[in-house]
Design an enzyme around this catalytic site. Structure first.
Site, PDB file in Angstrom:
ATOM      1  N   TYR A  70       0.836  -1.220   0.000  1.00  0.00           N
ATOM      2  CA  TYR A  70       0.000   0.000   0.000  1.00  0.00           C
ATOM      3  C   TYR A  70       0.865   1.262   0.000  1.00  0.00           C
ATOM      4  CZ  TYR A  70      -3.916   2.968   1.710  1.00  0.00           C
ATOM      5  OH  TYR A  70      -4.887   3.929   1.886  1.00  0.00           O
ATOM      6  N   LYS A  85       0.836   4.064  -2.877  1.00  0.00           N
ATOM      7  CA  LYS A  85       0.426   5.435  -2.567  1.00  0.00           C
ATOM      8  C   LYS A  85       1.552   6.435  -2.821  1.00  0.00           C
ATOM      9  CE  LYS A  85      -3.902   4.940  -1.339  1.00  0.00           C
ATOM     10  NZ  LYS A  85      -4.938   5.288  -2.332  1.00  0.00           N
TER      11      LYS A  85
HETATM   12  N1  LIG Z   1      -9.928   5.753   5.203  1.00  0.00           N
HETATM   13  C1  LIG Z   1      -8.703   6.221   5.364  1.00  0.00           C
HETATM   14  O1  LIG Z   1      -8.253   6.475   6.491  1.00  0.00           O
HETATM   15  C2  LIG Z   1      -7.823   6.479   4.175  1.00  0.00           C
HETATM   16  C3  LIG Z   1      -6.605   7.128   4.404  1.00  0.00           C
HETATM   17  C4  LIG Z   1      -5.776   7.399   3.328  1.00  0.00           C
HETATM   18  C5  LIG Z   1      -6.166   7.041   2.046  1.00  0.00           C
HETATM   19  N2  LIG Z   1      -7.341   6.396   1.859  1.00  0.00           N
HETATM   20  C6  LIG Z   1      -7.695   6.042   0.493  1.00  0.00           C
HETATM   21  O2  LIG Z   1      -8.947   6.590   0.164  1.00  0.00           O
HETATM   22  C7  LIG Z   1      -9.596   5.763  -0.799  1.00  0.00           C
HETATM   23  C8  LIG Z   1     -10.983   5.388  -0.303  1.00  0.00           C
HETATM   24  O3  LIG Z   1     -10.858   4.661   0.899  1.00  0.00           O
HETATM   25  P1  LIG Z   1     -12.059   4.371   1.902  1.00  0.00           P
HETATM   26  O4  LIG Z   1     -11.508   4.501   3.266  1.00  0.00           O
HETATM   27  O5  LIG Z   1     -13.246   5.156   1.489  1.00  0.00           O
HETATM   28  O6  LIG Z   1     -12.246   2.804   1.616  1.00  0.00           O
HETATM   29  P2  LIG Z   1     -13.573   1.919   1.459  1.00  0.00           P
HETATM   30  O7  LIG Z   1     -13.084   0.524   1.585  1.00  0.00           O
HETATM   31  O8  LIG Z   1     -14.635   2.407   2.379  1.00  0.00           O
HETATM   32  O9  LIG Z   1     -14.031   2.229  -0.050  1.00  0.00           O
HETATM   33  C9  LIG Z   1     -13.257   1.829  -1.147  1.00  0.00           C
HETATM   34  C10 LIG Z   1     -14.173   1.642  -2.333  1.00  0.00           C
HETATM   35  O10 LIG Z   1     -13.368   1.278  -3.458  1.00  0.00           O
HETATM   36  C11 LIG Z   1     -14.055   0.248  -4.159  1.00  0.00           C
HETATM   37  N3  LIG Z   1     -13.111  -0.560  -4.950  1.00  0.00           N
HETATM   38  C12 LIG Z   1     -12.183  -1.441  -4.500  1.00  0.00           C
HETATM   39  N4  LIG Z   1     -11.552  -2.001  -5.535  1.00  0.00           N
HETATM   40  C13 LIG Z   1     -12.077  -1.480  -6.668  1.00  0.00           C
HETATM   41  C14 LIG Z   1     -11.851  -1.671  -8.056  1.00  0.00           C
HETATM   42  N5  LIG Z   1     -10.944  -2.546  -8.506  1.00  0.00           N
HETATM   43  N6  LIG Z   1     -12.584  -0.947  -8.949  1.00  0.00           N
HETATM   44  C15 LIG Z   1     -13.523  -0.066  -8.505  1.00  0.00           C
HETATM   45  N7  LIG Z   1     -13.792   0.149  -7.216  1.00  0.00           N
HETATM   46  C16 LIG Z   1     -13.080  -0.555  -6.300  1.00  0.00           C
HETATM   47  C17 LIG Z   1     -14.748  -0.573  -3.083  1.00  0.00           C
HETATM   48  O11 LIG Z   1     -15.800  -1.353  -3.621  1.00  0.00           O
HETATM   49  C18 LIG Z   1     -15.222   0.523  -2.132  1.00  0.00           C
HETATM   50  O12 LIG Z   1     -16.499   1.011  -2.458  1.00  0.00           O
HETATM   51  C19 LIG Z   1      -8.676   4.584  -1.033  1.00  0.00           C
HETATM   52  O13 LIG Z   1      -7.853   4.826  -2.165  1.00  0.00           O
HETATM   53  C20 LIG Z   1      -7.850   4.554   0.226  1.00  0.00           C
HETATM   54  O14 LIG Z   1      -6.609   3.915   0.025  1.00  0.00           O
HETATM   55  C21 LIG Z   1      -8.196   6.103   2.899  1.00  0.00           C
END
Ligand SMILES: NC(=O)c1ccc[n+]([C@@H]2O[C@H](COP(=O)([O-])OP(=O)(O)OC[C@H]3O[C@@H](n4cnc5c(N)ncnc54)[C@H](O)[C@@H]3O)[C@@H](O)[C@H]2O)c1
Length: 245
Positions: free
Chosen positions: A153, A157
């Protein structure tokens, strides 16, 4: 006038979590919204208020054909694409001793290949439209500092930051801006999976003393999507309550 009036925003991975919050915020600022997700995209679009301005489509961001179809659907529904948010993501956290090549590849594929496909497709549509555009790529603080248990990851990122800068240099001439967001820990399904021990240790590092809310990431996404950030390209904005400064 609302910040995204008469604009169309395509957001991947937006059936839940940060992507859904970004879709809500874009809609509230007047945009048409197209949600792409593996599962639940149409239902998520239906949940948004003003659903005649929201469309949902099944899309796997690792598939070139799916991503191209998502952009084409936005053009067909709303006449163009002004904002692309490459947000879809997964985690497969394990130390390197336990992480399989599959775990590594899956995470690299969704984040890096997915973001590259989305950036390329959106930039192409935006260049042809000739009215600029904004691409927002979802990185993470893990890509800045590296987290144990996240070699896959963190690599993906960090790669998104490099991709964002290179793309910004390629498409700036056409008024297309490409920027990235680096959230810290935000309360979503992804972070609810973390153990209490990991959450407590990460929280100890946050000067603001709390984890973030999805709406707080969405506000920054709207800023980058809108003309409020018209002279920003190739930058990464941290939304982490001051963690890992
Ligand atoms: N939540 C956090 O603290 C956090 C922090 C830093 C970065 N992020 C990043 O933010 C983004 C969203 O994260 P989140 O926390 O909302 O996660 P989440 O798991 O709630 O949502 C992720 C979404 O991406 C979709 N997804 C996964 N693989 C996919 C694919 N191959 N094609 C299309 N859709 C796909 C899933 O179905 C889901 O709806 C991600 O890129 C994550 O790495 C999250």
């Amino acid at each position: 006038m609302a910040l995204l009036e008469r604009r169309t925003a395509v957001i991947t991975g937006a059936a839940q979590g940060l992507g859904f919050a970004i879709a809500q915020a874009c809609l509230a600022e007047g945009a048409n919204v197209v949600i792409g997700d593996l599962d639940g995209a149409a239902a998520a679009a239906a949940r948004l208020a003003g659903e005649d301005r929201a469309v949902g489509l099944a899309c796997d961001v690792t598939s070139e054909a799916d991503v191209d179809r998502l952009l084409a659907a936005a053009v067909a529904a709303f006449g163009g694409v002004d904002v692309m948010v490459n947000n879809a993501g997964i985690t497969r956290d394990k130390t390197m001793r336990k992480m399989t090549l599959d775990d590594f590849g899956a995470v690299i594929d969704v984040h890096l290949r997915g973001t590259w496909l989305g950036t390329r497709a959106a930039a192409s549509v935006m260049r042809e439209q000739g009215r600029g555009g904004s691409i927002v790529n979802m990185s993470s603080i893990s890509g800045k500092v590296g987290n144990p248990g996240q070699t896959n990851y963190s690599a993906a990122k960090a790669g998104i930051v490099g991709l964002t800068k290179a793309a910004a240099k390629e498409v700036g001439f056409a008024g297309v801006r490409v920027n990235a967001l680096q959230p810290g820990i935000i309360e979503t399904a992804m972070t609810r999976k973390l153990s209490d021990e990991v959450r407590a240790s990460r929280l100890a590092d946050v000067p603001l003393g709390r984890f973030g809310r999805p709406e707080e990431v969405a506000q920054a996404a709207v800023f980058l999507a809108s003309d409020m950030s018209s002279y920003l390209t190739g930058v990464t904005i941290e939304i982490a309550g001051g963690r890992n400064l």
